[in-house]
Design a protein around this motif. Structure first.
Motif, PDB file in Angstrom:
ATOM      1  N   THR A 126      38.915  38.694  19.567  1.00 52.98           N
ATOM      2  CA  THR A 126      39.261  37.465  20.283  1.00 52.98           C
ATOM      3  C   THR A 126      39.214  37.620  21.797  1.00 52.98           C
ATOM      4  O   THR A 126      38.938  36.659  22.515  1.00 52.98           O
ATOM      5  CB  THR A 126      40.672  37.000  19.897  1.00 52.98           C
ATOM      6  N   GLY A 127      39.524  38.812  22.297  1.00 53.32           N
ATOM      7  CA  GLY A 127      39.588  39.018  23.743  1.00 53.32           C
ATOM      8  C   GLY A 127      40.784  38.354  24.385  1.00 53.32           C
ATOM      9  O   GLY A 127      40.850  38.224  25.614  1.00 53.32           O
ATOM     10  N   ALA A 128      41.766  37.936  23.588  1.00 55.52           N
ATOM     11  CA  ALA A 128      42.860  37.114  24.103  1.00 55.52           C
ATOM     12  C   ALA A 128      43.756  37.841  25.100  1.00 55.52           C
ATOM     13  O   ALA A 128      43.937  37.397  26.235  1.00 55.52           O
ATOM     14  CB  ALA A 128      43.703  36.582  22.934  1.00 55.52           C
ATOM     15  N   VAL A 129      44.339  38.953  24.674  1.00 55.79           N
ATOM     16  CA  VAL A 129      45.289  39.622  25.558  1.00 55.79           C
ATOM     17  C   VAL A 129      44.593  40.235  26.772  1.00 55.79           C
ATOM     18  O   VAL A 129      45.148  40.245  27.875  1.00 55.79           O
ATOM     19  CB  VAL A 129      46.112  40.699  24.802  1.00 55.79           C
ATOM     20  N   ALA A 130      43.378  40.744  26.570  1.00 56.34           N
ATOM     21  CA  ALA A 130      42.645  41.322  27.699  1.00 56.34           C
ATOM     22  C   ALA A 130      42.328  40.260  28.738  1.00 56.34           C
ATOM     23  O   ALA A 130      42.417  40.497  29.948  1.00 56.34           O
ATOM     24  CB  ALA A 130      41.360  41.987  27.209  1.00 56.34           C
ATOM     25  N   ALA A 131      41.971  39.055  28.277  1.00 54.51           N
ATOM     26  CA  ALA A 131      41.671  37.964  29.209  1.00 54.51           C
ATOM     27  C   ALA A 131      42.912  37.569  29.999  1.00 54.51           C
ATOM     28  O   ALA A 131      42.841  37.300  31.205  1.00 54.51           O
ATOM     29  CB  ALA A 131      41.124  36.760  28.448  1.00 54.51           C
ATOM     30  N   GLY A 132      44.062  37.510  29.347  1.00 56.10           N
ATOM     31  CA  GLY A 132      45.298  37.170  30.051  1.00 56.10           C
ATOM     32  C   GLY A 132      45.673  38.210  31.089  1.00 56.10           C
ATOM     33  O   GLY A 132      46.099  37.876  32.202  1.00 56.10           O
ATOM     34  N   PHE A 133      45.524  39.476  30.735  1.00 59.66           N
ATOM     35  CA  PHE A 133      45.826  40.563  31.664  1.00 59.66           C
ATOM     36  C   PHE A 133      44.911  40.499  32.888  1.00 59.66           C
ATOM     37  O   PHE A 133      45.371  40.599  34.034  1.00 59.66           O
ATOM     38  CB  PHE A 133      45.672  41.896  30.935  1.00 59.66           C
ATOM     39  N   ILE A 134      43.622  40.311  32.656  1.00 65.17           N
ATOM     40  CA  ILE A 134      42.670  40.216  33.770  1.00 65.17           C
ATOM     41  C   ILE A 134      42.981  39.007  34.634  1.00 65.17           C
ATOM     42  O   ILE A 134      42.895  39.064  35.866  1.00 65.17           O
ATOM     43  CB  ILE A 134      41.232  40.157  33.238  1.00 65.17           C
ATOM     44  N   ALA A 135      43.348  37.880  34.013  1.00 67.56           N
ATOM     45  CA  ALA A 135      43.663  36.671  34.774  1.00 67.56           C
ATOM     46  C   ALA A 135      44.810  36.917  35.744  1.00 67.56           C
ATOM     47  O   ALA A 135      44.798  36.421  36.880  1.00 67.56           O
ATOM     48  CB  ALA A 135      44.003  35.524  33.825  1.00 67.56           C
ATOM     49  N   CYS A 136      45.814  37.681  35.317  1.00 63.88           N
ATOM     50  CA  CYS A 136      46.932  37.998  36.211  1.00 63.88           C
ATOM     51  C   CYS A 136      46.479  38.814  37.410  1.00 63.88           C
ATOM     52  O   CYS A 136      46.995  38.635  38.526  1.00 63.88           O
ATOM     53  CB  CYS A 136      48.016  38.751  35.444  1.00 63.88           C
ATOM     54  N   LEU A 137      45.527  39.710  37.196  1.00 70.45           N
ATOM     55  CA  LEU A 137      45.003  40.497  38.314  1.00 70.45           C
ATOM     56  C   LEU A 137      44.150  39.627  39.237  1.00 70.45           C
ATOM     57  O   LEU A 137      44.257  39.721  40.468  1.00 70.45           O
ATOM     58  CB  LEU A 137      44.170  41.665  37.773  1.00 70.45           C
ATOM     59  N   LEU A 138      43.315  38.772  38.662  1.00 69.72           N
ATOM     60  CA  LEU A 138      42.476  37.893  39.473  1.00 69.72           C
ATOM     61  C   LEU A 138      43.316  36.981  40.359  1.00 69.72           C
ATOM     62  O   LEU A 138      42.924  36.649  41.485  1.00 69.72           O
ATOM     63  CB  LEU A 138      41.587  37.035  38.573  1.00 69.72           C
ATOM     64  N   ALA A 139      44.473  36.550  39.851  1.00 70.53           N
ATOM     65  CA  ALA A 139      45.323  35.621  40.589  1.00 70.53           C
ATOM     66  C   ALA A 139      45.790  36.195  41.915  1.00 70.53           C
ATOM     67  O   ALA A 139      46.105  35.445  42.848  1.00 70.53           O
ATOM     68  CB  ALA A 139      46.527  35.220  39.738  1.00 70.53           C
ATOM     69  N   ARG A 140      45.825  37.535  42.037  1.00 75.13           N
ATOM     70  CA  ARG A 140      46.337  38.166  43.248  1.00 75.13           C
ATOM     71  C   ARG A 140      45.246  38.743  44.137  1.00 75.13           C
ATOM     72  O   ARG A 140      45.549  39.308  45.197  1.00 75.13           O
ATOM     73  CB  ARG A 140      47.313  39.281  42.872  1.00 75.13           C
ATOM     74  N   LEU A 141      43.994  38.621  43.736  1.00 76.75           N
ATOM     75  CA  LEU A 141      42.929  39.199  44.553  1.00 76.75           C
ATOM     76  C   LEU A 141      42.768  38.430  45.860  1.00 76.75           C
ATOM     77  O   LEU A 141      42.730  37.197  45.854  1.00 76.75           O
ATOM     78  CB  LEU A 141      41.604  39.184  43.794  1.00 76.75           C
ATOM     79  N   PRO A 142      42.645  39.134  46.974  1.00 80.97           N
ATOM     80  CA  PRO A 142      42.398  38.442  48.244  1.00 80.97           C
ATOM     81  C   PRO A 142      40.972  37.935  48.308  1.00 80.97           C
ATOM     82  O   PRO A 142      40.071  38.464  47.651  1.00 80.97           O
ATOM     83  CB  PRO A 142      42.638  39.550  49.278  1.00 80.97           C
ATOM     84  N   GLY A 143      40.764  36.904  49.103  1.00 75.29           N
ATOM     85  CA  GLY A 143      39.415  36.372  49.276  1.00 75.29           C
ATOM     86  C   GLY A 143      39.340  34.912  48.866  1.00 75.29           C
ATOM     87  O   GLY A 143      40.139  34.434  48.050  1.00 75.29           O
TER      88      GLY A 143
ATOM     89  N   ARG B  43      35.931  44.483  27.285  1.00 73.14           N
ATOM     90  CA  ARG B  43      35.239  44.995  26.103  1.00 73.14           C
ATOM     91  C   ARG B  43      35.614  44.150  24.895  1.00 73.14           C
ATOM     92  O   ARG B  43      36.757  44.159  24.447  1.00 73.14           O
ATOM     93  CB  ARG B  43      35.604  46.458  25.873  1.00 73.14           C
ATOM     94  N   ARG B  44      34.620  43.422  24.358  1.00 70.66           N
ATOM     95  CA  ARG B  44      34.895  42.462  23.293  1.00 70.66           C
ATOM     96  C   ARG B  44      33.737  42.419  22.299  1.00 70.66           C
ATOM     97  O   ARG B  44      32.577  42.435  22.697  1.00 70.66           O
ATOM     98  CB  ARG B  44      35.125  41.075  23.897  1.00 70.66           C
ATOM     99  N   TRP B  45      34.079  42.347  21.023  1.00 70.20           N
ATOM    100  CA  TRP B  45      33.091  42.219  19.951  1.00 70.20           C
ATOM    101  C   TRP B  45      33.425  40.971  19.140  1.00 70.20           C
ATOM    102  O   TRP B  45      34.091  41.043  18.111  1.00 70.20           O
ATOM    103  CB  TRP B  45      33.123  43.454  19.052  1.00 70.20           C
ATOM    104  N   PRO B  46      32.993  39.784  19.590  1.00 67.12           N
ATOM    105  CA  PRO B  46      33.382  38.544  18.914  1.00 67.12           C
ATOM    106  C   PRO B  46      32.631  38.319  17.603  1.00 67.12           C
ATOM    107  O   PRO B  46      31.624  38.962  17.318  1.00 67.12           O
ATOM    108  CB  PRO B  46      33.014  37.468  19.938  1.00 67.12           C
ATOM    109  N   HIS B  47      33.171  37.365  16.810  1.00 71.94           N
ATOM    110  CA  HIS B  47      32.515  36.896  15.590  1.00 71.94           C
ATOM    111  C   HIS B  47      32.249  38.017  14.595  1.00 71.94           C
ATOM    112  O   HIS B  47      31.210  38.061  13.938  1.00 71.94           O
ATOM    113  CB  HIS B  47      31.202  36.177  15.925  1.00 71.94           C
ATOM    114  N   GLY B  48      33.199  38.952  14.505  1.00 69.06           N
ATOM    115  CA  GLY B  48      33.086  39.979  13.483  1.00 69.06           C
ATOM    116  C   GLY B  48      32.090  41.080  13.758  1.00 69.06           C
ATOM    117  O   GLY B  48      31.789  41.887  12.874  1.00 69.06           O
TER     118      GLY B  48
END
Length: 250
Positions: A59-76, A161-166
């Motif tokens: 699903t990539g669910a938790v990894a996407a949420g974790f990355i989103a939190c990091l992106l929220a603080r990136l300068p630029g 790193r994600r392997w969707p759809h089985g």
């Protein structure tokens, strides 16, 4: 014995592969995490990997949420590119992780190879603050090209790193990413009879020039823009928790 000119070229290439290339770092704001990372934070202008196990690798669910939190603080002020073959990211849901979806440019690709090629192209143009690419396969050569592209323009790259759809997960080989993270869901604490903010069991499995670590982290959300990701507890055991099936992050 190599000629002096060859040695100079080799030294220059080795220097370019170092994570600290004058682009700074993004501190987590917690010494338990920052002490594990070179220069006290996540290297900017460098390549990072974020993955998960079990159903989360699909699903990539938790990894996407974790990355989103990091992106929220990136300068630029440049846009944030999110590149993936699976067009299932619900951008408005990223507000829960403190990230404004209006900053995102979503790019759909056909497969992992096209995803990584698109990521490299954006990185080399220097048109983004950060680039996220969802890909299961990431070879050593491809990752080295991405790392050099990050360093050249100062753009931060994340490979989810994600392997969707089985799809069957491939054996992961060593890459040029300066950090590698494994994320698993963790129980949240109820607040006012409502589900609390998302929590994850986060393992820093590799940090070039740093040390490994594991923590329970929590998303601060849009109400805590200064700290959209904070440590709740430090873990002595870095083994990932069993994955459960949540909804798609974002």
């Amino acid at each position: 014995m190599p000629a002096p000119a060859s040695l100079a070229v080799l030294r220059a290439r080795l220097h370019a592969l170092q994570p600290q290339a004058g682009h700074g770092v993004l501190p987590f704001g917690d010494p338990r995490v920052d002490a594990c990372l070179p220069e006290g934070g996540l290297a900017l202008g460098a390549l990072h990997e974020v993955g998960a196990a079990g159903i989360e690798a699909e699903t990539g669910a938790v990894a996407a949420g974790f990355i989103a939190c990091l992106l929220a603080r990136l300068p630029g002020i440049k846009p944030l590119f999110w590149i993936a073959p699976a067009c299932d990211l619900h951008a408005p849901g990223l507000l829960a992780y403190g990230l404004d979806p209006g900053r995102l440019v979503l790019v759909q690709t056909r497969d992992d190879a096209e995803t990584l090629a698109a990521m490299e192209a954006v990185l080399r143009e220097g048109a983004a603050t950060a680039v996220v690419a969802e890909a299961g396969r990431l070879g050593r050569i491809a990752s080295r090209r991405l790392q050099l592209a990050c360093l050249k323009r100062g753009t931060t790259g994340f490979v989810l790193r994600r392997w969707p759809h089985g799809r069957t997960a491939a054996v992961q080989e060593a890459t040029a990413a300066v950090t590698r993270w494994q994320v698993a869901p963790a129980p949240s604490t109820a607040a006012h009879r409502e589900p609390g903010p998302p929590r994850w069991r986060v393992e820093l499995a590799h940090a070039r020039g740093g040390i490994e670590g594991a923590w329970i982290m929590q998303a601060g959300g849009s109400s805590d823009a200064a700290h959209p990701l904070r440590v709740v507890a430090e873990l002595a055991d870095a083994a990932p928790a069993p994955a459960v099936r949540p909804g798609r992050a974002g």
